[in-house]
Structure formats: C-alpha cells, structure tokens
Enzyme design. Structure first.
Site, PDB file in Angstrom:
ATOM      1  N   LYS B  65      49.309  37.086  10.717  1.00 53.08           N
ATOM      2  CA  LYS B  65      49.715  35.682  10.855  1.00 53.08           C
ATOM      3  C   LYS B  65      50.014  35.132   9.466  1.00 53.08           C
ATOM      4  CE  LYS B  65      48.228  31.260  12.945  1.00 53.08           C
ATOM      5  NZ  LYS B  65      47.202  30.562  13.742  1.00 53.08           N
ATOM      6  N   SER B 140      48.470  28.093  18.038  1.00 55.41           N
ATOM      7  CA  SER B 140      49.415  28.180  16.939  1.00 55.41           C
ATOM      8  C   SER B 140      49.791  29.605  16.545  1.00 55.41           C
ATOM      9  CB  SER B 140      48.817  27.493  15.704  1.00 55.41           C
ATOM     10  OG  SER B 140      47.686  28.207  15.232  1.00 55.41           O
ATOM     11  N   SER B 164      43.857  28.516  19.185  1.00 53.90           N
ATOM     12  CA  SER B 164      45.098  29.117  18.704  1.00 53.90           C
ATOM     13  C   SER B 164      45.185  30.636  18.817  1.00 53.90           C
ATOM     14  CB  SER B 164      45.349  28.716  17.251  1.00 53.90           C
ATOM     15  OG  SER B 164      45.766  27.374  17.198  1.00 53.90           O
TER      16      SER B 164
END
Lengths: 104, 473, 481
Positions: B65, B140, B164
């Site tokens: 990420k 997210s 998330s």
C-alpha cells in the site's frame, strides 16, 4: 451547535487552508451533516468516565541517550519542493530550507 | 511453492508484472511500479532459495500500500501533496519484508491519506472492483484489495483505521486481517489517525495471512506504541478443530441498515460454523451506533494535527505563486489536499478548537472507553465475535461521493474494533447478486492466531476464498 | 499614585543531553545547517517519537532540587500551530499533566542603595518537558528566510513561576538563582549566548494594595540578565505611563531591543492563538516511580541549600559567607577543595570570595579558568597560618602565583618574603629602634598610646617588613614596661 460560514472560514484559516466563499458554502452543508452525526454523542451521560487515549494501558518506553542518527541532509533535501514564484529551483540554499521571509 | 523449484521468484514476479501490464490500466490498482527493482529483488531471492536459506515468503511478490515509505520508491499516500515524494527511508513493515527476501511488486492505490471507503478520494483516480468494474473496491486499501482480488500479486499489505482492510476485503472477496493495535509497527507508515491506525495483511486465504503476519508483526523500538511481546507463529493453531468454539453474535450487527442479501450470506456462514462444532451465543455491543460519531471526532482530530507537517516547506507540494508565508501555506495546502481530506482537517480542527474540546474530543474519548468496555463484557461470553464486515456489497462508483455521511456508514461494523484496539478480519463467505460478501471475525486482544484458525477451518470446508472474478484469469 | 509591578517568569532551559528528546540525532551546538536534522527532526511522513531517558532524568533532578511534586503520571500533548521552524506543525509539549508540579526556590535579592539585601521565596508553578523549534536564518537568499532544523527537537524544560516577583531586581535574582541551580544539578550548560537558557518575562502593573492582576505583556526570549533588568524596567515604566495617561494595556507578546532599550509588540503573534492542545497519540503516558526518583536522587550532587547549612555548621561560616560560596557550584567546589588541601575554612572562604573572585572579575574569567588552583591557594594559606609570611606578603605571593611565577614556597624565597620570627633578631632590631627614637619612648611613657604604634612601624620598617608583627608587639611591650 449550528455551524456558520464564519466558523468555516475561521477553522480553515487555523488549518491554513485557502477557501473561497463558494467552497465555504458547499463545505458548510457537508460539515453540518457530519456534525449532526457527531451530535448523537451528546445524548450519552459520560460523567465520571475516564477518557481513553490509547487502547492499551501502558507507560511510555524510554530510549537511551545515544546518538544513532547520521547526517542525511543531501538525501532529504532531494525531496525539497520547487521554490516557485517563477523559479524551478529546489527551495534550498546553503543547506537551509527556503521560505518567504519570516517576520517577527 | 518457490522452494520446491517448480517456478523461480523471477518467473513468478514476471508473471505478475505481465498480468499487471495487462489489467492495471483498467483496474488502476498500482500507482507505482519499478520492474527493474522488483526483478532485482526476485533474483536475490532466487539466490537465497538456491542457498537453502528460504523462508515461506522468500521470493514472493507482495503489493505494498502506498502509505508505507519504501526507500527510493515514490510514496504518495494517494495525494497530490506527496505526488513527487520519493521516500528516503524504509517503513518497519518494508524492512521486515526485505529481511525475508520478499519482492516488492509495486505501490498500490489508496484513498488519499487513507481517508475514504471507496478509493475514490485518490489523487491518482479511482480503483475498479475486479468483480464488477463499475463498482468500487472499497477503501481505503482499495488498490491492494483489487490487486489481491484480480491476482495481480501474491498478497498485499493494507492499513486499517476504521475498516480500511476489512471493508475492501469484504467488497473484493478475499481474506484481510487488522491485528491488535500495536502488534505491527507504525514506523514509516504515513499517519492518518495515530491511535487507530494499524497495518495488516490482505491475501487470498487465512493461511496466507498467517504467513504474512509472521513477517509483519513484531516489536519495533522506533514506535512508542509498538508492543514488546514475544514473537509468535501465527500459523501454529491453523489446524485446530473448532469443536466447542463460542461464537458471539452481536444483535446490533444484524439490525436495521444491514443489506438483506448480505445478512443471508452471513447467516449461512454462521450455520457452517455450527456444523464445524461452534456454539452460538447472542451478545450485545450496545454502543455500536456511537462508534461512528466517536470515530468522526477522534480520527479527524488526530488527522488534522498529523497532516500539519504538509506545509510545502521541506517536501511535498508548494504552490507555484505566493506573496508571503501565510499565502504559501494556505495555497499549498488547499491545492495539495483533496476535498475529503480537507473536510476531515476542518472537522478535526473545529472539534479541537477553543471552547469545543470538552464537548467533542473529551466526550468522544469517554465514549470510546464505553465502546471498549462493551467488548470486554462480550468476551466473557464468547471466544470470537462474528457478523458482517460491511453493511452492503460493493456499490457503484460515484454513488456516495457527494454524501460523506452515507460513505461513513460503510464502516459501521468495523470502526468499533479500531476504537477498542481489537483485532478483526474479513473472510469471504459467499455472494449476493454476484458480488462478494465478507464475514467479520473479531477476536480478543492478541487472539490473531485463534482468529486465523477459525477462518482457516471455514476455508477448509468452503471455497469462497478461491473464487475469482471473471475476465481476469 | 503608587504602582506595583507583578512579574512571573517562564524559562526555557535546554537540557544537557547527547541526543534530541524524541530521536537519536545529536544536539551538539554549531553544526552546519540541517546536518543534525534527522528524519524525525524534519518530520518526514511516517516518523514517530520515542522519549529520551536522560531528558526525563533531568526533569526529575530539577523537581527534586526545588522540592516539587514529581508527577507519577504525566502526559505529552500536541501544541498545534504553523511556523516554518516547527516542522510537524505542532510542538510536543506537556499541557494538563506536567512532569514537575509545585515547588519553590529561595532567592537572595542584593542590596540596592538604602534598601538592604533580603531573601525571598519564589514559587514554581510547574515545569514541563517539551521540544525546541528550529531556527530561521536571514540573509542566505535575498528576501527569503532559511530554515535550519538542527535545534528542532532539542529537549527543553520549561520552568514556570507564580507571579511572585515585585521588581526587576527580584526577577533578575530569581533568573540568576535558577541559572546557577540548573547548572549545579548538571541539567543545563547555562550558555546564554547559545540560547541554552532563555527567559520569557510576564509583566503587569497594578495599584499598590490591589489584589487583582493587571493585564500582562510577555517579554520574549531574554538571553542576558542585563537585558532582562533593562527590559523589565522599561516595560514597567511604559505600562505605568500608559495607564496614567488614561490608556489601557492590551495583552501582547513583546520583544526587547537592546539597541534602543525599548520593548515593542511582535507582529507575527498579533492574531489570537488557538493551539488545539490534545494528548499526543504517538506517545504513552510517562510514569515515574518512587524507585526512579530514588535512583536519580542518588546521582545528584549536594544541593546548594544543604551545602550552605553544612558550611555554617561544619566550618562555622556566617550565613552570608555560606550563601555566597554556594551561589555557584564552581565556587563551592573551589572552596571545599581548598579546605581539603589543608587550608583553614574561614581564611579559605575570605580568600575565595575576596582575592580570587576579584581577580576573576577583573579579568572576566570563570573559576574553571583560574590560574590559581585550590591546592596552590591552600599552600599559600598554610604559609600565613604557620607565620612564614604576613598577610601583606601573602597578597604579593598570590599576585605572583596568578602570573604563573612558580609555587608558593619558591615565590616566597625568590621575593624574600619570609617573615622574621627569630625573637633574638627581632629583639636586636627593637633595641636599635629604641636607641634611635628616645623622643618616642618618652612620649609613650608620658601616656601617648600612639607613640607605641609609631615604634612598631619603625621596627617593621627596620626589618624591611619581614618581622612578624605580633612578635614585634609583644617584645616591644615587654621592653617598655
């Protein structure tokens, strides 16, 4: 607590976010909705409840006072922003980060 | 797989890079790729394997990420503010993967500064859900989610501040775990809400998540909130039978607001657990409804402060034209941050400002304790808690963009575990109208190994986690 | 109308640690810009703070030194504001729960004109740990400021007093006392030029007898006692004149300009601040146990108050002398070492406070640079005590010692300063003097006491100053009786 355009502008200034009048109005509507959601908290009686900052009840760990960091100025300053105002140079000189004149 | 020499790390990495080249232009899961770097790591991993020094993840291509600083990689956090930022150091998580010879396959797209539940707030554009490209992957960690679902990586990392990891895992049909707060170091992970942020694995199966946890978890002296615990093997309990497992079902997780199709899938999953020998206990988490208001005070408050360092002085976006210091600050920040991030900064600044602190911030911290105490009570009656991870399946892109409150409600079932600091995971449990549904498993503090066991046993009798979206084989 | 000035101080003391309060970057002064600004110092995305143990020990030492409550649990908070030298956009400080609570220091306010010297207790409100900001440098590029973050993250202990002081003299006496104390306990190098000890002074005025406080103005960043005195005096006069002219005082932050001797309001701080303090989620509460306190206490030197009492009891010094000697650690150490080297306490005290201090003052030297060390001083005092030299001769020896002309005995020999203590030789000299001054002898016998002193003087002169004056007195008395 009802929010006003002035509140939005004041808070935006505190947060150093430029905001136009039009944006302030649009933001007002959205933030009012969010604050409405938040207001649900006020119905709860929290008398005597200890606020919770961390999920674990632990103490701060302490670090030994030994120098572990070396000079990485050159590597770090590669990420400096462009100076702007017509200059495409990085906003550094003589090892310093450059900003508009600071007035005391 | 790699140790058995069926395929080399270089070949595997090339295979994934090929799939990424083919599908990423459509999915937009990755925002930074560096073939040369990835292949160099793969080559080094093959050498380790040849030398007999391989560990389970040696040579395995992992998607990172873009919230983790990785040395000499662009690290943007999905923001224009950091569009040109190249990290000069490694996050703890990155160091851990490097140490076992895993391959960094690329940096994945995400909601800007991890603020969002649809990946639509990214400066680099939305991510498409591989199961239906008109729909969002959740957020997210949307890029990591789409990459795992579309098999554009072997596994990925995510972070979870309010859901998330789990909500996108649910929406994209794979296994995702948010560990106990403090189990994975936050050093080098760009902060959103420091007291809630926690990194975790996103992978096909619980077993893969366990292997990922073995790498990611562990004490780090650079993070004051990192827990100094003995290293554990998260795979150790995978094979344990579930006979006698007490599963708590919080009635608040099955009330109004839950999509009927999702509810049905969850009911079927619970039935499967009964067959595996679990006992079902009805429990209550009475303050669940308050978790969203509390979260939307605490997270923006912390975020407003965490994001003050983006001032255009030392790195990040600086506006092109400015008259003085104040003008430079206000323009740089207004241009560098997107609408949702600015909204949260404003809320956070407001709730902390003079005269409002007690009514908002302090009150939220008090209710946070009530929410955590709900779980303490619940775990007296059960071993794990189950329920939906998200109230609905993947929604269409654009559907909730203009309604932040509706978007925030996506995290109704996940936020309370972040507030309490508890571990939670989402496990594929079936489909509703062709879209994946995730079963959430919440454990007590440090019960990750047991949760992985609970998920793994389910995955021995179901194949939801093995199903793949069409068109990307 | 009689006015009263009310003063409180906030002092930022830079703690003497090797590294910054929340990172392992060096705190050494004077490095090239940003070469000691690590990723934590410049607040790169993703970095986190970890607290320096030594900074905590310094805070505990201070708390013990001013008899303060040391919080068993204190909390770090974020003070949010934007400034280019504040890289995170917030300063990590302590707000609601500081590490050190209420304490007190006793100050000695020196005599001024007709007003005699006096002691006063100044109450400490609190002291808290926090990080220093960086520095803005001007001139590197035209029209821009340059930011150097080497100092960012240096540990500070901010020490806050109650508004207990009532004159510039009291404020300066407090600041000096605190300055000595933090050096005494080894938590601060006290270097005011380098900014290690900086005072913010809150000044307000009110009518004498009033018990409400006037509106205060804060004079920022005073780094010399002289400027502090001038700034407070100017500010006090300005506030009184403003009020007497019918004006009002606005709360403000002001700077002192040493060139004009005036204070003026800062432009950048005009807007009201809203610091949005909240507990820093990156740091856990700091806990300090009784054992921690005991461990730190064991490493601490004897404190000035205790040492003063000991000097009075052990060496029979007056309260004034004991206070003077314990005004600084160096002075006290010098005195103690002189006594340990064999000197008697009272003369040692007199010489340390007298000749040694006077010489150092005249040459603007500190005690550590003194050319005469405690051993040499003790040797000199021993030669006075054993009657080898007179007090007058000792002054010449001291001068020679100071100029590095050798050791005490060598100087005495070289300068021929050994006094005559052979009673036979002295008797012979006195006989000569009596013979040569019959008129004086007559005068003495007629009852003029002064004549005796004149005869002593003649005898000393005849011995070229070397005769032991006490012996001369004694023998002369005998001869004349």
């Amino acid at each position: 607590m009802a929010l006003s355009i002035e509140d939005i502008k004041k808070v935006a200034h505190l947060a150093r976010l430029e905001i136009s009048d039009a944006d302030a109005s649009a933001t007002l509507a959205k933030l009012s909705g969010i604050l409405g959601l938040i207001e649900q908290m006020q119905a709860v009686d929290t008398t005597g409840i200890v606020p919770m900052s961390h999920s674990q009840d632990l103490s701060q760990r302490l670090r030994d006072d030994i120098v572990t960091k070396t000079n990485q100025r050159e590597a770090f300053q590669k990420n400096a922003p462009m100076l702007g105002n017509g200059s495409a140079e990085l906003a550094v000189a003589e090892g310093l980060y450059l900003v508009p004149k600071v007035i005391e | 797989m790699l140790q058995t020499k069926k395929i080399s790390s270089v070949e595997l990495t090339q295979t994934f890079l090929g799939r990424i080249a083919q599908h990423n232009p459509n999915i937009n899961a990755y925002i930074a790729l560096d073939e040369a770097k990835s292949l160099a790591q793969a080559k080094a991993a093959d050498a380790l394997i040849a030398a007999g020094k391989a560990e389970p993840l040696t040579g395995i291509p992992i998607a990172q990420k873009d919230i983790f600083c990785a040395k000499d990689w662009p690290t943007t956090c999905g923001s224009k503010m950091l569009a040109n930022f190249v990290a000069p150091y490694d996050a703890h998580v990155i160091t851990q993967f490097d140490a076992v010879g895993a391959v960094n396959l690329g940096k994945t797209n995400m909601d800007e500064f991890a603020m969002g539940s649809s990946n639509e707030t990214s400066y680099f554009g939305g991510v498409k859900n591989p199961w239906d490209t008109e729909r969002v992957p959740g957020g997210s960690s949307g890029g990591s989610a789409a990459a795992v679902a579309a098999r554009l990586c072997a596994a990925a990392t995510g972070t979870d501040t309010g859901g998330s990891i789990r909500q996108p895992a649910s929406l994209c049909g794979f296994t995702g775990l948010k560990p106990t707060y403090g189990v994975v170091s936050r050093y080098g992970m760009i902060a959103f809400a420091s007291s809630l942020d926690q990194a975790g694995p996103m992978a096909k199966s619980a077993e893969d998540c366990a292997l990922m946890m073995n790498v990611m978890a562990g004490f780090d002296e650079r993070d004051s909130t990192s827990l100094n615990r003995e290293k554990e093997d998260y795979t150790r309990d995978l094979a344990k039978p579930l006979q006698g497992l007490r599963v708590g079902l919080p009635k608040e997780f099955f009330a109004e607001g839950l999509d009927a199709g999702v509810g049905k899938v969850i009911d079927e999953a619970i039935a499967a657990y009964k067959k595996l020998g679990a006992e079902i206990v009805e429990i209550s988490l009475p303050n669940t409804g308050l978790s969203i208001p509390v979260y939307y005070v605490l997270a923006p408050a912390e975020a407003s402060s965490n994001l003050s360092r983006y001032d255009g002085v030392r790195y990040g976006h600086r506006t092109a034209e400015y008259s003085d210091l104040m003008d430079m600050y206000c323009k740089s920040r207004a241009e560098g941050f997107g609408a949702e991030v600015k909204r949260r900064i404003l809320i956070g600044t407001y709730v902390l400002s003079a005269g409002y602190y007690d009514a908002y911030y302090l009150k939220a911290q008090q209710i946070r304790r009530l929410i955590a105490e709900d779980f303490v009570e619940a775990f007296k009656q059960c071993d794990v808690i189950m329920g939906p991870a998200a109230p609905s399946t993947a929604f269409k892109a654009g559907e909730k963009v203009d309604d932040p409150v509706a978007m925030y409600l996506q995290d109704i079932y996940t936020i309370s575990t972040n507030l309490a600091g508890l571990p939670g995971m989402s496990v594929p449990a079936g489909f509703s109208n062709g879209l994946p549904v995730g079963l959430q498993i919440i454990g007590n503090y440090f019960d990750e190994a047991r949760m992985l066991n609970v998920a793994h046993q389910y995955q021995q009798v179901t194949d939801w986690h093995l199903q793949m979206p069409q068109g990307i084989e | 109308m009689e006015w009263e000035v009310v003063i409180g101080l906030e002092t930022h003391t830079q703690l003497k640690t090797n590294t910054k309060i929340f990172s392992g970057a060096s705190t050494a002064f004077g490095a090239e810009p940003n070469t000691q600004a690590c990723e934590v110092s410049i607040a790169l995305p993703g970095v986190l703070p970890v607290l320096n143990r030594e900074a905590v020990n310094c805070a505990i030492k201070f708390g013990l030194a001013v008899n303060a409550e040391i919080a068993p649990r204190s909390v770090f908070a974020r003070k949010n504001y934007f400034y280019p030298d504040l890289p995170k956009g917030y300063q990590i400080s302590q707000y609601e729960l500081p590490v050190v609570g209420k304490g007190a220091v006793t100050i000695q306010v020196p005599a001024v004109g007709k007003h005699p010297a006096y002691e006063k207790v100044v109450n400490i409100t609190r002291a808290h740990l926090e990080e220093d900001a960086g520095k803005s440098v001007h001139g590197a590029v035209e029209g821009m400021s340059g930011i150097d973050l080497n100092r960012a993250g240096t540990p500070l202990l901010e020490i806050v007093t109650e508004p207990d002081m009532r004159s510039a003299a009291e404020a300066v006496a407090y600041a000096k006392k605190l300055h000595e104390l933090v050096q005494w306990i080894g938590i601060c190098d006290g270097n005011m030029q380098e900014g290690s000890f900086r005072c913010d002074v809150n000044v307000s005025v009110r009518k004498k007898g009033s018990d409400t406080l006037g509106t205060r103005r804060e004079i920022k960043n005073l780094n010399s006692f002289k400027f502090m005195q001038q700034a407070i005096e100017y500010e006090t006069r300005w506030q009184i004149e403003t009020l007497e002219d019918g004006g009002t005082i606005q709360q403000a932050t002001v700077l002192f300009n040493p060139d004009t001797g005036e204070t003026r309001a800062m432009r950048s701080k005009e807007e009201a601040n809203d610091y949005r303090y909240f507990p820093d989620p990156d740091l856990l509460p700091l806990t300090i146990s009784e054992e921690d306190k005991a461990r730190v206490k064991a490493q601490m030197p004897e404190l000035p108050e205790a040492m003063k009492a000991r000097f009075e009891a052990e060496f029979g010094l007056t309260s004034y002398d004991a206070a003077t000697l314990t005004a600084s650690r160096e002075l006290a150490d010098f005195f103690v070492q002189t006594v340990h080297a064999g000197a008697e306490a009272k003369p040692a005290a007199n010489w340390v406070m007298g000749a040694v201090s006077a010489k150092l003052n005249a040459e603007e030297k500190s005690l550590t640079d003194s050319p005469v060390n405690p051993n040499q001083l003790a040797s000199l005092l021993k030669r006075i005590a054993d009657n080898t030299i007179s007090n007058n001769a000792a002054k010449q020896v001291f001068e020679a010692l100071w100029n590095g002309e050798g050791d005490v005995d060598a100087i005495i020999a070289a300068k021929g300063l050994k006094q005559e203590s052979d009673s036979g030789a002295i008797e012979a000299i006195i006989d000569e003097v009596l013979k040569a001054n019959p008129a004086m002898v007559e005068e003495f016998k007629a009852g003029k006491e002064k004549a005796f002193n004149a005869l002593v003087g003649q005898a000393m002169k005849a011995s070229k100053g070397k005769a032991n004056p006490a012996q001369v007195n004694e023998i002369l008395k005998k001869k004349l009786s």
